[in-house]
Design a protein around this motif. Sequence first.
Motif, PDB file in Angstrom:
ATOM      1  N   LEU A 140      16.677  -0.090   2.198  1.00  0.00           N
ATOM      2  CA  LEU A 140      17.270   0.776   3.230  1.00  0.00           C
ATOM      3  C   LEU A 140      18.202   1.821   2.613  1.00  0.00           C
ATOM      4  N   THR A 141      19.018   1.414   1.657  1.00  0.00           N
ATOM      5  CA  THR A 141      19.940   2.364   1.036  1.00  0.00           C
ATOM      6  C   THR A 141      19.159   3.472   0.332  1.00  0.00           C
ATOM      7  N   ALA A 142      18.079   3.087  -0.367  1.00  0.00           N
ATOM      8  CA  ALA A 142      17.256   4.101  -1.051  1.00  0.00           C
ATOM      9  C   ALA A 142      16.694   5.087  -0.029  1.00  0.00           C
ATOM     10  N   PHE A 143      16.201   4.567   1.111  1.00  0.00           N
ATOM     11  CA  PHE A 143      15.666   5.469   2.142  1.00  0.00           C
ATOM     12  C   PHE A 143      16.764   6.409   2.643  1.00  0.00           C
ATOM     13  N   LEU A 144      17.930   5.851   2.933  1.00  0.00           N
ATOM     14  CA  LEU A 144      19.017   6.677   3.476  1.00  0.00           C
ATOM     15  C   LEU A 144      19.531   7.677   2.441  1.00  0.00           C
ATOM     16  N   ASP A 145      19.277   7.387   1.141  1.00  0.00           N
ATOM     17  CA  ASP A 145      19.648   8.320   0.071  1.00  0.00           C
ATOM     18  C   ASP A 145      18.590   9.400  -0.141  1.00  0.00           C
ATOM     19  N   GLY A 146      17.506   9.353   0.633  1.00  0.00           N
ATOM     20  CA  GLY A 146      16.500  10.418   0.541  1.00  0.00           C
ATOM     21  C   GLY A 146      15.224  10.018  -0.171  1.00  0.00           C
ATOM     22  N   GLU A 147      15.137   8.758  -0.650  1.00  0.00           N
ATOM     23  CA  GLU A 147      13.909   8.321  -1.333  1.00  0.00           C
ATOM     24  C   GLU A 147      12.860   7.882  -0.302  1.00  0.00           C
ATOM     25  N   ASN A 148      11.636   7.653  -0.793  1.00  0.00           N
ATOM     26  CA  ASN A 148      10.550   7.202   0.094  1.00  0.00           C
ATOM     27  C   ASN A 148      10.029   5.847  -0.366  1.00  0.00           C
ATOM     28  N   PRO A 149      10.798   4.774  -0.135  1.00  0.00           N
ATOM     29  CA  PRO A 149      10.357   3.454  -0.585  1.00  0.00           C
ATOM     30  C   PRO A 149       9.243   2.896   0.309  1.00  0.00           C
ATOM     31  N   GLY A 150       8.606   1.823  -0.154  1.00  0.00           N
ATOM     32  CA  GLY A 150       7.628   1.105   0.664  1.00  0.00           C
ATOM     33  C   GLY A 150       6.352   1.895   0.881  1.00  0.00           C
ATOM     34  N   THR A 151       5.840   1.800   2.106  1.00  0.00           N
ATOM     35  CA  THR A 151       4.592   2.503   2.460  1.00  0.00           C
ATOM     36  C   THR A 151       4.910   3.788   3.195  1.00  0.00           C
ATOM     37  N   ARG A 152       4.271   4.868   2.738  1.00  0.00           N
ATOM     38  CA  ARG A 152       4.437   6.154   3.429  1.00  0.00           C
ATOM     39  C   ARG A 152       3.208   6.348   4.317  1.00  0.00           C
ATOM     40  N   ILE A 153       3.453   6.604   5.601  1.00  0.00           N
ATOM     41  CA  ILE A 153       2.345   6.781   6.548  1.00  0.00           C
ATOM     42  C   ILE A 153       2.302   8.238   6.974  1.00  0.00           C
ATOM     43  N   ASP A 154       1.205   8.879   6.734  1.00  0.00           N
ATOM     44  CA  ASP A 154       1.111  10.308   7.024  1.00  0.00           C
ATOM     45  C   ASP A 154      -0.257  10.606   7.615  1.00  0.00           C
ATOM     46  N   GLY A 155      -0.311  10.705   8.934  1.00  0.00           N
ATOM     47  CA  GLY A 155      -1.589  10.947   9.600  1.00  0.00           C
ATOM     48  C   GLY A 155      -1.997  12.395   9.555  1.00  0.00           C
ATOM     49  N   ILE A 159       0.882  -1.177   0.000  1.00  0.00           N
ATOM     50  CA  ILE A 159       0.000   0.000   0.000  1.00  0.00           C
ATOM     51  C   ILE A 159       0.920   1.227   0.000  1.00  0.00           C
ATOM     52  N   PRO A 160       0.869   2.058  -1.041  1.00  0.00           N
ATOM     53  CA  PRO A 160       1.854   3.146  -1.121  1.00  0.00           C
ATOM     54  C   PRO A 160       1.705   4.202  -0.034  1.00  0.00           C
ATOM     55  N   GLU A 161       0.444   4.513   0.344  1.00  0.00           N
ATOM     56  CA  GLU A 161       0.271   5.569   1.351  1.00  0.00           C
ATOM     57  C   GLU A 161      -0.900   5.241   2.278  1.00  0.00           C
ATOM     58  N   ILE A 162      -0.726   5.510   3.572  1.00  0.00           N
ATOM     59  CA  ILE A 162      -1.798   5.314   4.554  1.00  0.00           C
ATOM     60  C   ILE A 162      -2.007   6.636   5.292  1.00  0.00           C
ATOM     61  N   THR A 163      -3.252   7.106   5.305  1.00  0.00           N
ATOM     62  CA  THR A 163      -3.526   8.359   6.006  1.00  0.00           C
ATOM     63  C   THR A 163      -4.545   8.171   7.140  1.00  0.00           C
ATOM     64  N   SER A 164      -5.174   6.985   7.219  1.00  0.00           N
ATOM     65  CA  SER A 164      -6.077   6.747   8.351  1.00  0.00           C
ATOM     66  C   SER A 164      -6.069   5.261   8.706  1.00  0.00           C
ATOM     67  N   TYR A 165      -6.267   4.976  10.002  1.00  0.00           N
ATOM     68  CA  TYR A 165      -6.219   3.583  10.470  1.00  0.00           C
ATOM     69  C   TYR A 165      -7.382   2.776   9.895  1.00  0.00           C
ATOM     70  N   GLU A 166      -8.554   3.414   9.829  1.00  0.00           N
ATOM     71  CA  GLU A 166      -9.766   2.708   9.356  1.00  0.00           C
ATOM     72  C   GLU A 166      -9.561   2.150   7.948  1.00  0.00           C
ATOM     73  N   SER A 167      -8.854   2.886   7.114  1.00  0.00           N
ATOM     74  CA  SER A 167      -8.722   2.463   5.719  1.00  0.00           C
ATOM     75  C   SER A 167      -7.935   1.158   5.582  1.00  0.00           C
ATOM     76  N   VAL A 168      -7.131   0.791   6.604  1.00  0.00           N
ATOM     77  CA  VAL A 168      -6.302  -0.415   6.503  1.00  0.00           C
ATOM     78  C   VAL A 168      -6.529  -1.409   7.644  1.00  0.00           C
ATOM     79  N   ALA A 169      -7.449  -1.071   8.553  1.00  0.00           N
ATOM     80  CA  ALA A 169      -7.634  -1.903   9.762  1.00  0.00           C
ATOM     81  C   ALA A 169      -7.833  -3.379   9.408  1.00  0.00           C
ATOM     82  N   ASP A 170      -8.551  -3.650   8.328  1.00  0.00           N
ATOM     83  CA  ASP A 170      -8.861  -5.039   7.976  1.00  0.00           C
ATOM     84  C   ASP A 170      -7.644  -5.862   7.587  1.00  0.00           C
TER      85      ASP A 170
END
Length: 246
Positions: A231-246, A184-195
Amino acid sequence: MSLTVLKLGGSVITDKDRPDTLDGEMLDYVADAVGDAQIDDLVLVHGAGSFGHHHASEHGVSKTVGSSDVAAVIDIHGAMETLDQFVLSRLHERDVPAVPVHPFSVASRDSDAELSLPVQQIATMLGEGFVPVLYGDVVVHEGKGVTIVSGDELVTSVARQLDADRVGFCSTVPGVLDEDDAVIPEITSYESVADVLGESESTDVTGGMAGKVAALLELGAPASIFAPDDLTAFLDGENPGTRIDG
Ligand SMILES: Nc1ncnc2c1ncn2[C@@H]1O[C@H](COP(=O)(O)OP(=O)(O)OP(=O)(O)O)[C@@H](O)[C@H]1O
Ligand SMILES: C=C(C)CCOP(=O)(O)O
């Protein structure tokens, strides 16, 4: 100066199915990535994996269930100190100026379970060029003896108090997965992914992915969950995986 707070998941650096067993290859892999990173200020937090969760489970201690048994404190904290020594030494082999911060010695919870973690020493360590390393641990808890503080809570507490620019969680999964196991690229609320959120597949007293997402949604700053490959991509400034932004 830009501050990055990074958690190395206990399920990454240990064999979570065998008590007190390191995953030495994975620890080397993530230590290489940290050693090669070009970042200003870094706070590292590592999880417990098989060094903490088994002991906590044996003593019946969790984030909410406490114990006043000294043997439980010594067992759980001792296992975490042992794991921390492994993490520190692998980082030192790569010339990372890593120094320990022992949560049991500095943090506490009040009777409402509110965590108090002083960060002045961490800020001063950063100013002096060190990389502070914290870890999930036991923490003294008003009215309950000790409970567990997860690495995830420590990350959010440090990141909030020191106004971190980037927050990352290196776990065994490439991100939070949906029902088809797609990231899931981005999560902004718990309800949307609780299941789709579950606990960890192994012994884990701190809530697995569900606990992680809940903690990160409360952070108030974006955070990323990704696998060691990223991990290297993250440490290089990228946003891999899931971005969580409440
Ligand atoms: N929807 C989901 N997407 C991804 N992982 C999930 C999901 N639901 C449950 N999980 C589980 O959550 C685990 C990640 O949480 P866990 O707490 O084990 O991570 P960690 O931070 O690496 O380890 P530790 O808590 O020991 O530090 C995954 O390995 C997986 O078993
Ligand atoms: C079980 C203990 C001692 C700490 C748990 O920390 P986590 O692995 O980050 O959830």
